[in-house]
Design an enzyme around this catalytic site. Sequence first.
Site, PDB file in Angstrom:
ATOM      1  CG  HIS A  82      -2.149   0.805   1.027  1.00 23.46           C
ATOM      2  ND1 HIS A  82      -3.313   0.247   0.545  1.00 23.46           N
ATOM      3  CD2 HIS A  82      -2.402   2.119   1.217  1.00 23.46           C
ATOM      4  CE1 HIS A  82      -4.243   1.187   0.462  1.00 23.46           C
ATOM      5  NE2 HIS A  82      -3.722   2.339   0.857  1.00 23.46           N
ATOM      6  CG  ASP A 161     -10.614   3.262   4.928  1.00 24.56           C
ATOM      7  OD1 ASP A 161     -10.250   4.325   5.470  1.00 24.56           O
ATOM      8  OD2 ASP A 161     -10.216   2.909   3.816  1.00 24.56           O
ATOM      9  NE  ARG A 168      -8.809  10.822   6.346  1.00 28.28           N
ATOM     10  CZ  ARG A 168      -7.906   9.954   5.880  1.00 28.28           C
ATOM     11  NH1 ARG A 168      -8.221   8.693   5.665  1.00 28.28           N
ATOM     12  NH2 ARG A 168      -6.678  10.348   5.641  1.00 28.28           N
ATOM     13  CB  SER A 183      -7.288   5.347   6.225  1.00 29.36           C
ATOM     14  OG  SER A 183      -7.525   5.102   4.876  1.00 29.36           O
ATOM     15  CE  LYS A 187      -7.421   1.473   2.174  1.00 23.49           C
ATOM     16  NZ  LYS A 187      -7.815   2.788   2.684  1.00 23.49           N
TER      17      LYS A 187
HETATM   18  N1  URA Z   1      -4.247   5.738   1.488  1.00 23.98           N
HETATM   19  C1  URA Z   1      -5.292   5.278   2.244  1.00 23.98           C
HETATM   20  O1  URA Z   1      -5.780   4.177   2.037  1.00 23.98           O
HETATM   21  N2  URA Z   1      -5.758   6.085   3.202  1.00 23.98           N
HETATM   22  C2  URA Z   1      -5.263   7.297   3.469  1.00 23.98           C
HETATM   23  O2  URA Z   1      -5.734   7.959   4.362  1.00 23.98           O
HETATM   24  C3  URA Z   1      -4.182   7.764   2.682  1.00 23.98           C
HETATM   25  C4  URA Z   1      -3.697   6.955   1.686  1.00 23.98           C
END
Ligand code: URA
Length: 431
Positions: A82, A161, A168, A183, A187
């Site tokens: 990620h 999320d 957001r 966040s 995930k």
């Molecule tokens: N990627 C995400 O999944 N969440 C964030 O808040 C920032 C980047």
Amino acid sequence: MRAVDVIIKKRDRGELTSQEIDFFVKGFTNGDIPDYQGAAFAMAVMLNGMTSFETADLTLSMARSGQVLDLSKIVDLAVDKHSSGGVGDKTSISVMPMVAACGLPVGKMSGRGLGFSGGTLDKLESIPGYRVNLTTEEFKTQLKEKGIVLTGQSLDLAPADGKMYALRDVTGTVPSLPLIASSIMCKKIAAGAQAIVLDVKTGVGAFMETLDEARKLADLMVDIGRLAGRKTVALLSDMNQPLGSTVGNALEMVEAIETLRGGGHPDFREHCLHVAAHVLVVGQRAKDLEEGRALAEKCIANGSALETLRVLVKAQGGDVSYVDDLSKFERAKYVEVVNAPRSGYISQVNARGVGEASVALGAGRAKKSDSVDHAVGFIIHKKVGDSVQAGEPLFEVHANDEGKLAEARQAVLAAHAFSDEFVSPLPLFYE
Ligand code: URA
């Protein structure tokens, strides 16, 4: 317990208990707590921060807002990767097929564009039909059968999320260390991969602008990952200038696919190979980075990485002919090449400026309900450290509106800076 009291406590810099956080996340997810209170909560956290205990509690509550998959029952070891968000960052679209082609199962839940930063899901959706809302059952079946999944939050995977992320994006509450960490990590935890590589960006085009802040975010996420029993490593990479040469959904898809064909911008290719090597090492497919990199290079050279992308696109309902015919991607009505106003060395291509300009062109959202324009964006021809002659192509604007094109031209020109002296290229990674 009342949602307003939780918001007030955070507004007044109190430390929330696990129960208060869990109450808020549950209520927000099931709709008992409306969006406006969710937004107020996010702003209170943004302004007053959270302790690492609160952040871990928030992450776990958000992960448990849906199912938490246990992929060890499906494959021996699944990996995930990620990015903390940046401009021109299409890394997952190239790296995940490379890694899966090396025989390492990849189950990934990505996000949409957030503020000035692009999102993998918006990019993937420039292939007509590509589904980013797989159910948990579909996620598991596809991982077992195809060895690769690239989807978004669904109603049953980290739904808190999904809702919070969209809020957001349009309430100025993105660049918050606890909100980003929770966040991303909720995930990763919900999707169930046992090994995770985090690509934490730093620079003007990242949510964490300084190396120090980025390191804090990386440390926090690695701690949360380990707490949840996942092997987690983080890289700190540059986001002062856009990654590779494209910014914008369809344009970035084209660059990601060209990279899988062995082409693409050298910076982006190098970035992908390095990230892929780390993923292969944490996923125990390679003993060290050198071997990981060689494996990733081989998967590009023998076409198996590209074939894995075809498998992924087909499995998720996308029109797979786009992978082989890049001219099929939607193209903007107006394409203007902007030339360098002077000779010299490029000393800056401000990623934030380019990212904001691409959102203004329509590649990102101003309101939660906005749809994105897949065709618009930029091709950046010169990177920091390159020399340029006056009149040489500097960048291209791809726009669907003449007024927006003129504004984007100005904004991206202003994002460039020139020097008469030699300028060193920016590093790709810091740590
Ligand atoms: N990627 C995400 O999944 N969440 C964030 O808040 C920032 C980047």
